[in-house]
Scaffold this active site. Sequence first.
Site, PDB file in Angstrom:
ATOM      1  N   ASP A  66       0.855  -0.898  -0.208  1.00 30.07           N
ATOM      2  CA  ASP A  66       0.021   0.238  -0.008  1.00 30.07           C
ATOM      3  C   ASP A  66       0.768   1.463  -0.055  1.00 30.07           C
ATOM      4  O   ASP A  66       2.439   1.442  -0.075  1.00 30.07           O
ATOM      5  CB  ASP A  66      -1.185  -0.276   1.143  1.00 30.07           C
ATOM      6  N   GLU A 108     -10.050   7.222   4.165  1.00 26.11           N
ATOM      7  CA  GLU A 108      -9.757   6.905   4.610  1.00 26.11           C
ATOM      8  C   GLU A 108      -9.301   7.908   6.424  1.00 26.11           C
ATOM      9  O   GLU A 108     -10.467   7.552   6.662  1.00 26.11           O
ATOM     10  CB  GLU A 108      -7.799   6.869   4.290  1.00 26.11           C
TER      11      GLU A 108
END
Length: 825
Positions: free
Chosen positions: A323, A519
């Site tokens: 990521d 997020e």
Amino acid sequence: MRATVLILLAGTLLASGAIARDAPSQPSAIAHPALWPAAHSPRAIADAATEAKISALIARMTIEQKVGQIVQADISTITPEDLKTYPLGSILAGGNSGPYGNERSSAADWHRLVDSFRAVSREPAANGVAIPIIFGVDAVHGHSNLPNATIYPHNIGLGATHDPGLIRRIGAATADEVSASGIEWTFAPTLAVPQDLRWGRSYEGYSSDPKLVAAYATAMVEGLQGRLEPGKPIASDHVAATAKHFLADGGTFGGKDQGDAKIGEAELIARHAQGYPAAIDAGALTVMVSFSSWNGVKNHGNRSLLTDVLKRRMGFEGLVVGDWNAHGQIPGCTVTDCVAALDAGLDLYMAPDSWKGLYESLLKHAQAGELPAARLDDAVRRVLRVKAKLGLLDGSRADRLAPAEIGRADHLALAREAVAKSLVLLKNTGSVLPIRPGAKVLVAGPAADSIAMQSGGWTVSWQGSDVTNADFTDGQTIFAAISDAVKAAGGSAVLAADGAFDAKPDLAVVVYGEKPYAEFQGDVPTLDYQPTDPTDLALIKKLKAAGVPVVSLFLSGRPLFTSPEINASDAFVAAWLPGTQGNGIADVLVARANGKPARDFTGRLPFAWPADARSPVTEPLFPVGYGQSYAKPADIGQLSEDPKMDVAAALNVQNFLARGQALSPWALTVNDSGGARPVGASPLASAAGAIAVRPVDLDAQEDARSYRWSGNGAISIDGPPADLSRQLNNAFALRLDGRVDSLGGAKVLVGVAGTNLDATALLKKQRIGSRFTVKIPLRCYADAGANLAAVGNALRIEGAAGLGLTLQSARVEAVGEPLPCPPKP
Ligand code: BGC
Ligand code: BGC
């Protein structure tokens, strides 16, 4: 026996590299593969003929070409020309990265951009080897970076449909649109099984039920990738899927994004792992590693999870991608230097802006023999395998779909169907729904006419907050959709966000909910919907007081404590983040003319709905699977409105000072050589007289305090240690609002958690006597040594004779863009 087990275990610990040699006290971050479900990538991913071709290619590759294959850069920091010097294997476009700096690029522009990178990568190097790049994007609810693409409900809404067949069709339709923009890889589906809904990514998860997540994993992977056949590339109207984020991204303590799953192995397997064997068996070509940790060990560095479990036990043969710069969070790593991740089992580093340094350090390590050659070759092989399966290696993927696929009519119809099926009816007293033919309807609330509010994060941009209705010309806001349907049934609808009306309506639909986020920016401290300023509740009550029945249409990325709103409304519908096709809502809410009924509710809760503000939810108001329908109504009675927690204290973890006064649990004092003295509502002087404090008016009566220094002293805000490490990120800053009254000659130090930074220059930039807002990234304090996991001292402002400051508020907030750090004193 016992000793043998211990020795074996210790051996695994060291071999796994997951924990430091001196910390064998954390054995719980080591998996025991035999306990895990077995799975296997289909033979079609790694057939013998293709493997032989890949081996031949690897044998010819230079070390530069090999290292390049395992690094992925973001389009915002790399040009096609760069690939001539840096032969990288992959390019991505992150949530805020549009082609040519334009967030609103057309599919044709995306196509052109991807082709321009691919063209350079196709030019053979001196040794005759050319390996085309693979290009990835977050098509997470449709091809969601593109205006006018088909936007489906976010995963939480799809979870409410409990319909794997629908998910398969959405996968296939999304693949059409991704492919039509020249792209062959999406970073989806998210297989998180969110447990604590304070997590800002809860809506990316389908459900808290691992079985449903597993069923959807199969369906979405099959939909996106289509049929896999040995030796044949997947059809060019399909794209590679990504099962993410491995593992337990939805199981972090406190629901903290990028946090730590503090759970045993049994729970890790039973709750969080179930989607992966399903995705792997279905042929998922890629898996993305989670930013998060398991029992204190970052997954990106956990060999036992990435290699022993994922690649061995679960037989995953595709590529493991990292990521966004997450490898840099492994202890001992930086974003530009991190062999540990490759060692642990990572095959492709997501190094959006750090690719150049990372490529150079990996190359240096490889040349010095510090990279295990077999591991490097295996990583390269996995990247090439995925490229082969996509038809990139033999050029057969040239034949892609046309941009006209974007927002195709049948895709929009599919999204509309998904929206209709995702709605969950929680209350319908007196059968106010469906809206009767001929009704006069008022559509009110802040989300009534907003595609942005309907679509949430990961839409056009990362946070999704700048979406306009004009971005989706084939979309309908909820007002537009209801208005069309009501008119078609002989009625009328008016829009008034504030609920004002001239002629009394028969009914009001109030549309409200969470503002877009993505997020960690969506992490919240409690499940209370509007704890400090319940404006939507006030709007509902105002309408009710005027005798208007109210239907609440609640848009949110998660179930929230909304009992006051539910009580005040006649009907309450959880609509999640439905996306652009508002018509799907009207289909269920509005009865048609000629006695034709509205479509009935079939959506059922994918997560439990909380009865209070506490999280995780243990005694839900409505359990998973709950949902009423016109056919099966239910009376839910009056609900308790007790949040059962000190919501204010939880919120103020990030909010220290407002209207000049400290917010509980924080305390405000002035300090000098005489000690500390609490600041209250009245004027006062610090103990030895160095600071004079007086209430003043900035925006409202006595909404700030002025501090005048005549000697050395400090303002201080202190409380019980708070964990601000969640906010330890470029996007969060300490924000001070007030006025500079005079500067004097001395330094002004602004401290957090006992670490000072020199804010003199920052304050000098402010105009004397005018309002100011100063923002200092929290990261600056951490870099200077502050421990943000236990912040007892939230703020300290040290000054000397001549300084005059007025302070109105102090808090930590997301600021979006990276800001510079003030110098150390
Ligand atoms: C997210 C991933 C995403 C990636 C690329 C990360 O911050 O965690 O889900 O795929 O960015 O945009
Ligand atoms: C990117 C996202 C990414 C995020 C991670 C953003 O700037 O656009 O794709 O997930 O940063 O922090």
